[in-house]
Design a protein around this motif. Structure first.
Motif, short mmCIF file in Angstrom:
data_model
loop_
_atom_site.label_atom_id
_atom_site.label_comp_id
_atom_site.label_asym_id
_atom_site.label_seq_id
_atom_site.Cartn_x
_atom_site.Cartn_y
_atom_site.Cartn_z
N LYS A 1 -4.88 5.72 -4.47
CA LYS A 1 -3.46 5.41 -4.40
C LYS A 1 -3.19 4.00 -4.89
N SER A 2 -2.47 3.92 -6.01
CA SER A 2 -2.01 2.65 -6.56
C SER A 2 -3.11 1.58 -6.64
N LEU A 3 -4.25 1.97 -7.18
CA LEU A 3 -5.42 1.10 -7.25
C LEU A 3 -5.29 0.12 -8.42
N SER A 4 -5.55 -1.16 -8.14
CA SER A 4 -5.46 -2.17 -9.20
C SER A 4 -6.64 -3.13 -9.14
N ALA B 1 -11.32 -3.81 -4.91
CA ALA B 1 -9.97 -3.61 -5.44
C ALA B 1 -9.08 -4.79 -5.06
N ASP B 2 -8.15 -5.14 -5.96
CA ASP B 2 -7.15 -6.17 -5.60
C ASP B 2 -6.13 -5.56 -4.64
N THR B 3 -5.65 -4.38 -5.00
CA THR B 3 -4.70 -3.66 -4.15
C THR B 3 -4.98 -2.17 -4.27
N GLY B 4 -4.39 -1.41 -3.36
CA GLY B 4 -4.52 0.05 -3.42
C GLY B 4 -5.43 0.59 -2.35
N GLU B 5 -5.51 1.92 -2.31
CA GLU B 5 -6.26 2.57 -1.23
C GLU B 5 -7.03 3.77 -1.77
#
Ligand SMILES: Nc1ncnc2c1ncn2[C@@H]1O[C@H](COP(=O)(O)OP(=O)(O)OP(=O)(O)O)[C@@H](O)[C@H]1O
Ligand SMILES: [Mg+2]
Length: 255
Positions: A9-12, A57-61
């Protein structure tokens, strides 16, 4: 109930100013092959490194079998049933094929392996079963580094199977293979899914392979998601044709 084995989910992930993976989201359903495609540098390997715990990951799940596994280290993910192979062959070249696979089985068993079995025999039967499954029984006693490139890649899959994964991530499994080796690898991937119920996420450049094994496809471009869907949908997607397949055509023409 959660029907997806993997949910991203919304991995960056950025390397300095370069956004290598940019808000990528998709799911993998149990017992199917999903492919990740995209031009060189699109972020495919980085995405795999994030999912398998080799990069943070910087962000995301990331959710695996309903568990939040974001940024867990590789060995913990292995224990939970997630395994991978690498874009570049990653084996113990001086050990035999059998020993490479046996080491993977023993590593999975950890402390639970029986203290009454002599070390040489631990995981022996299972290692041979795996070699049989991938079609490398005859090469069991060979020194791994002497195998053909194609067989080394197959052996890598065997090593990954030593961890008894439910989800297998393969980064360009047919790269550098001769046509008959590619054909055997495609057959193996199909068999791992149909006979052994594995779920497979695969990065692959060979479009014939991609279209023959994939239930669904994710297309990455410059870190972002360009498209996703069934092979036919992706094939007909205009942006994909322009950005990705266009490049394939250019490459084929040797330009
Ligand atoms: N550790 C790193 N540090 C800095 N930049 C990196 C690192 N790893 C990858 N990159 C950059 O991130 C981008 C995505 O690379 P990645 O290896 O994920 O692409 P890819 O889609 O797997 O490409 P290929 O098809 O060539 O294997 C590229 O521009 C690459 O140079
Ligand atoms: Mg790559």
């Amino acid at each position: 109930m959660d029907l997806d084995i993997l949910k991203v989910k919304s991995l960056s992930k950025a390397f300095g100013k370069l956004q290598a993976v940019d808000r990528v989201s998709f799911t993998v359903q149990p017992g199917v092959v999903k492919s990740v495609i995209g031009p060189n540098g699109a972020g495919k390997t980085t995405l795999f490194n994030l999912i398998t715990g080799y990069l943070r990951a910087d962000t995301g799940e990331i959710t695996f079998k309903g568990m939040n596994i974001t940024n867990l280290p590789p060995h913990e993910l292995n224990r939970k049933g997630l395994a991978r192979s690498f874009q570049i062959v990653n084996i113990f070249p001086r050990f035999t094929v059998f020993e490479n696979v046996q080491a993977a089985v023993i590593s999975r068993m950890g402390k639970s392996s029986s203290i009454v079995t002599s070390a040489k025999n631990v995981g022996r039967e299972e290692a041979f079963q795996i070699l049989d499954r991938v079609g490398l029984s005859e090469q069991a006693g060979y020194i791994a580094g002497t195998l053909s490139h194609g067989d080394q890649r197959i052996m890598e899959i065997a090593i990954a199977l030593g961890g008894r994964p439910e989800l297998l991530l393969l980064d360009e499994p047919t790269a550098g293979m001769a046509p008959e080796e590619t054909y055997a690898t495609v057959a193996l991937i199909k068999r791992l899914v149909s006979e052994f119920g594995l779920s497979i996420l695969v990065v692959e450049h060979d479009m014939d392979v991609v279209f023959s094994i994939s239930e669904t496809i994710v297309v990455l471009h410059q870190g972002g998601m360009l498209a996703q869907g069934k092979p036919e949908e992706v094939r007909q997607n205009e942006m994909v044709q322009r950005v990705y397949l266009g490049e394939e055509i250019t490459r084929e023409k040797g330009q």
